[in-house]
Design an enzyme around this catalytic site. Sequence first.
Site, PDB file in Angstrom:
ATOM      1  N   MET A  90       0.770  -1.175  -0.158  1.00 36.85           N
ATOM      2  CA  MET A  90      -0.002  -0.067  -0.143  1.00 36.85           C
ATOM      3  C   MET A  90       0.708   1.226  -0.116  1.00 36.85           C
ATOM      4  O   MET A  90       0.589   2.401   0.661  1.00 36.85           O
ATOM      5  CB  MET A  90      -0.871  -0.173   1.269  1.00 36.85           C
ATOM      6  CG  MET A  90      -1.907  -1.182   1.294  1.00 36.85           C
ATOM      7  SD  MET A  90      -2.861  -1.309  -0.061  1.00 36.85           S
ATOM      8  CE  MET A  90      -4.034  -0.133  -0.034  1.00 36.85           C
ATOM      9  N   LEU A  92       3.656   3.781  -2.537  1.00 39.43           N
ATOM     10  CA  LEU A  92       4.304   4.101  -3.703  1.00 39.43           C
ATOM     11  C   LEU A  92       5.683   3.641  -3.606  1.00 39.43           C
ATOM     12  O   LEU A  92       6.407   3.907  -2.652  1.00 39.43           O
ATOM     13  CB  LEU A  92       4.326   5.524  -4.174  1.00 39.43           C
ATOM     14  CG  LEU A  92       3.045   6.083  -4.698  1.00 39.43           C
ATOM     15  CD1 LEU A  92       3.223   7.676  -4.933  1.00 39.43           C
ATOM     16  CD2 LEU A  92       2.835   5.401  -5.889  1.00 39.43           C
ATOM     17  N   ASN A 107       2.775  -4.771 -10.351  1.00 37.27           N
ATOM     18  CA  ASN A 107       1.574  -4.361  -9.711  1.00 37.27           C
ATOM     19  C   ASN A 107       0.349  -5.092 -10.203  1.00 37.27           C
ATOM     20  O   ASN A 107       0.116  -4.913 -11.196  1.00 37.27           O
ATOM     21  CB  ASN A 107       1.680  -3.234  -9.259  1.00 37.27           C
ATOM     22  CG  ASN A 107       0.571  -2.641  -7.920  1.00 37.27           C
ATOM     23  OD1 ASN A 107       0.492  -3.459  -6.974  1.00 37.27           O
ATOM     24  ND2 ASN A 107      -0.435  -1.651  -8.516  1.00 37.27           N
ATOM     25  N   HIS A 109      -3.760  -4.382  -9.570  1.00 38.39           N
ATOM     26  CA  HIS A 109      -4.727  -3.485  -9.117  1.00 38.39           C
ATOM     27  C   HIS A 109      -6.243  -3.963  -9.642  1.00 38.39           C
ATOM     28  O   HIS A 109      -6.394  -4.299 -10.600  1.00 38.39           O
ATOM     29  CB  HIS A 109      -4.494  -1.972  -9.693  1.00 38.39           C
ATOM     30  CG  HIS A 109      -5.252  -0.893  -9.263  1.00 38.39           C
ATOM     31  ND1 HIS A 109      -4.981  -0.237  -8.191  1.00 38.39           N
ATOM     32  CD2 HIS A 109      -6.384  -0.318 -10.046  1.00 38.39           C
ATOM     33  CE1 HIS A 109      -5.999   0.589  -8.038  1.00 38.39           C
ATOM     34  NE2 HIS A 109      -6.788   0.634  -9.047  1.00 38.39           N
TER      35      HIS A 109
HETATM   36  C1  GRF Z   1      -5.931  -6.822  -4.057  1.00 37.94           C
HETATM   37  O1  GRF Z   1      -7.311  -6.648  -4.350  1.00 37.94           O
HETATM   38  C2  GRF Z   1      -4.867  -6.042  -4.996  1.00 37.94           C
HETATM   39  O2  GRF Z   1      -5.577  -5.769  -6.335  1.00 37.94           O
HETATM   40  C3  GRF Z   1      -4.601  -4.882  -4.357  1.00 37.94           C
HETATM   41  O3  GRF Z   1      -4.709  -4.996  -2.921  1.00 37.94           O
HETATM   42  C4  GRF Z   1      -5.348  -6.224  -2.789  1.00 37.94           C
HETATM   43  C5  GRF Z   1      -4.494  -7.311  -1.997  1.00 37.94           C
HETATM   44  O4  GRF Z   1      -5.221  -8.146  -1.504  1.00 37.94           O
HETATM   45  N1  GRF Z   1      -3.514  -4.057  -4.596  1.00 37.94           N
HETATM   46  P1  GRF Z   1      -4.471  -9.387  -0.711  1.00 37.94           P
HETATM   47  O5  GRF Z   1      -3.629  -8.823   0.340  1.00 37.94           O
HETATM   48  O6  GRF Z   1      -3.479 -10.099  -1.919  1.00 37.94           O
HETATM   49  O7  GRF Z   1      -5.375 -10.425  -0.238  1.00 37.94           O
END
Ligand code: GRF
Length: 188
Positions: A90, A92, A107, A109
């Site tokens: 979470m 940058l 990444n 998303h």
């Molecule tokens: C996922 O939905 C991903 O797309 C986003 O953060 C979430 C992470 O989920 N970047 P997890 O920790 O892998 O369960």
Amino acid sequence: MKKVAIFASGNGSNFQAITDAVHNQKLHIHISCVICDRPGAFVLERAKKENIPVFLINPKSYPSKIAYESAILEKLQAFQIDFIALAGYMRLIGPTILNSYERKIVNIHPSLLPAFPGLDAIGQSLKAGVKETGVTIHYVDEGMDTGQVIAQQTVEIAEGETKESLQKKIQVIEHQLYPETLEKLLNS
Ligand code: GRF
């Protein structure tokens, strides 16, 4: 086999999906370590259970982003990491890491980028009232979810869809698309 580091801040279900794909021989990489920036994140437990070295590197313990990222870089170099997969990380990525891993960081998303970048992409898509959203895997650059798109998959938004139900649908796609895309990128 490419040596991959996974960066995560939370639950780590994508970390788990990638690890499972390695166990099932659908993905041929070596998951060398996990970097986590958040104390208490469930991914820490998951990595320990999988016997994958995991490092909790808390940005609050460092005087600057450069110092924080240098501590991460030290681990990446110690493990001779070739490639980085962000999986719910979470923050940058700054120039300290980017400069050493140009086009070697991806990444995942939960939207069809460039729509709904940044935080709470699923909530953003519901608020916007769109009929479909999806999942994007992209290269990481200095921007917020702005790097070149590698793979995308659409997810329909049903009538009366809630954030929870949509998140579930999106994660099912993520858990399949991320390992598949990594295999294509790193082994073909
Ligand atoms: C996922 O939905 C991903 O797309 C986003 O953060 C979430 C992470 O989920 N970047 P997890 O920790 O892998 O369960």
